[in-house]
Design an enzyme around this catalytic site. Structure first.
Site, short mmCIF file in Angstrom:
data_model
loop_
_atom_site.label_atom_id
_atom_site.label_comp_id
_atom_site.label_asym_id
_atom_site.label_seq_id
_atom_site.Cartn_x
_atom_site.Cartn_y
_atom_site.Cartn_z
CD GLU A 81 -2.79 1.37 0.25
OE1 GLU A 81 -2.44 2.29 -0.50
OE2 GLU A 81 -3.81 0.69 0.08
CG ASP A 131 -7.66 3.59 -6.34
OD1 ASP A 131 -8.36 4.20 -5.52
OD2 ASP A 131 -6.50 3.18 -6.08
CG PHE A 206 -12.82 1.64 -1.02
CD1 PHE A 206 -11.91 1.93 -0.03
CD2 PHE A 206 -13.12 2.62 -1.95
CE1 PHE A 206 -11.28 3.17 0.04
CE2 PHE A 206 -12.51 3.86 -1.90
CZ PHE A 206 -11.58 4.13 -0.91
CD GLU A 207 -17.59 -6.44 0.05
OE1 GLU A 207 -16.65 -6.67 0.86
OE2 GLU A 207 -18.24 -7.34 -0.50
C1 LIG Z 1 -10.16 1.99 -3.58
S1 LIG Z 1 -8.93 1.64 -2.40
C2 LIG Z 1 -9.45 0.07 -1.73
C3 LIG Z 1 -8.87 -0.22 -0.38
C4 LIG Z 1 -9.28 -1.55 0.27
N1 LIG Z 1 -8.82 -2.70 -0.52
C5 LIG Z 1 -10.77 -1.62 0.46
O1 LIG Z 1 -11.43 -2.40 -0.25
O2 LIG Z 1 -11.27 -0.91 1.36
C6 LIG Z 1 -7.55 1.17 -3.41
C7 LIG Z 1 -6.22 1.24 -2.68
O3 LIG Z 1 -5.20 0.73 -3.55
C8 LIG Z 1 -4.01 1.49 -3.33
N2 LIG Z 1 -3.20 1.35 -4.56
C9 LIG Z 1 -3.57 1.67 -5.81
N3 LIG Z 1 -2.59 1.41 -6.68
C10 LIG Z 1 -1.55 0.90 -5.94
C11 LIG Z 1 -0.25 0.45 -6.28
N4 LIG Z 1 0.19 0.46 -7.54
N5 LIG Z 1 0.54 0.02 -5.28
C12 LIG Z 1 0.11 0.01 -4.00
N6 LIG Z 1 -1.12 0.42 -3.61
C13 LIG Z 1 -1.94 0.86 -4.59
C14 LIG Z 1 -4.50 2.90 -3.08
O4 LIG Z 1 -3.55 3.65 -2.34
C15 LIG Z 1 -5.79 2.65 -2.31
O5 LIG Z 1 -5.58 2.69 -0.91
#
Ligand SMILES: C[S@@+](CC[C@H](N)C(=O)[O-])C[C@H]1O[C@@H](n2cnc3c(N)ncnc32)[C@H](O)[C@@H]1O
Length: 225
Positions: A81, A131, A206-207
């Site tokens: 993360e 994301d 996020f779900e």
């Molecule tokens: C929409 S959030 C979902 C968080 C969690 N999995 C949830 O379902 O609540 C997506 C997360 O992916 C992380 N992220 C996106 N691209 C990434 C990457 N290339 N490397 C590490 N983390 C990443 C973002 O910082 C963000 O916290």
């Protein structure tokens, strides 16, 4: 001409609590794995035991990853993360629950997977609610694309699997299309008869947000062909 790298995240600091900041200052060296140059990670040495390896990309605030590490003590988990409040939060929880089977990496996951993971060494790769980058002009930022899947294919064991969950129908469709065109994976999605031996996924932040907005949830499970 130097092209700017397109990443799947933007670093937005957001609000960070005192306890998250304290965790970043004090606990990061205890529970994080540093990635250096092109060195591959030695999981046996890092966890001081041999066990199956599960990697989660983008654990957010980390609640579901903490539960999984508690529910599957025989598996070694690595969370990747870049969001600092989430990293601080998970560090506090790893410490509070004395979890020895969960470590984190605070770096772009694409680079970690490409440069620091031995081929055919991962049992489970999980990406929960990546994301969605919903605007068409931002689709190029989506984590799951052909280039990423080629890296995943290399690092997964032949018996390993990739588990993706999303609440964005259009992202789920595009992932399934990529998978259908890929000669590397076979997938099941929201099937009533999942025959894969999966690790159960707790609900994530996020779900819950997606469900509150009336979104559906798509779980996509893929094995190497
Ligand atoms: C929409 S959030 C979902 C968080 C969690 N999995 C949830 O379902 O609540 C997506 C997360 O992916 C992380 N992220 C996106 N691209 C990434 C990457 N290339 N490397 C590490 N983390 C990443 C973002 O910082 C963000 O916290």
């Amino acid at each position: 001409m130097q092209h700017r790298k397109i990443r799947s995240f933007v670093r937005r600091e957001g609000r960070i609590t005192k306890s998250q900041q304290a965790a970043l200052d004090k606990l990061l060296p205890l529970y994080s794995i540093e990635v250096k140059n092109e060195e591959k990670l030695d999981f046996g040495a890092l966890f001081e035991r041999d066990a199956k390896i599960a990697i989660e990309i983008g654990f957010g605030m980390g609640d579901s990853l903490i539960k999984m590490a508690q529910n599957y003590p025989d598996i070694n988990f690595i969370g990747i993360e870049v969001h600092r409040p989430g990293i601080g939060a998970i560090l506090n929880n790893i410490h509070a629950h004395k979890l020895s089977n969960l470590k984190i990496i605070t770096h772009d996951a694409v680079e970690v997977l490409r440069n620091h993971i031995e081929h055919q060494s991962i049992d489970y790769l999980q990406i929960f609610f990546p994301d969605p980058w919903p605007k068409k002009k931002h689709h190029k930022r989506r984590l799951i694309n052909n280039e990423f899947l080629a890296i995943v294919k290399d690092i997964l064991k032949p018996t390993g699997y990739l588990h993706i969950a999303t609440d964005w129908e259009n992202y789920a469709e595009s992932i399934l299309e990529l998978m259908q065109d890929s000669s590397h994976f076979q997938c099941q999605s929201n099937s009533a008869e999942l025959d894969y031996e999966i690790l159960c996924r707790p609900n994530t932040k996020f779900e819950r947000r997606g469900l509150n907005l009336g979104h559906g949830v798509w779980d996509i499970l893929c094995r190497c062909k």
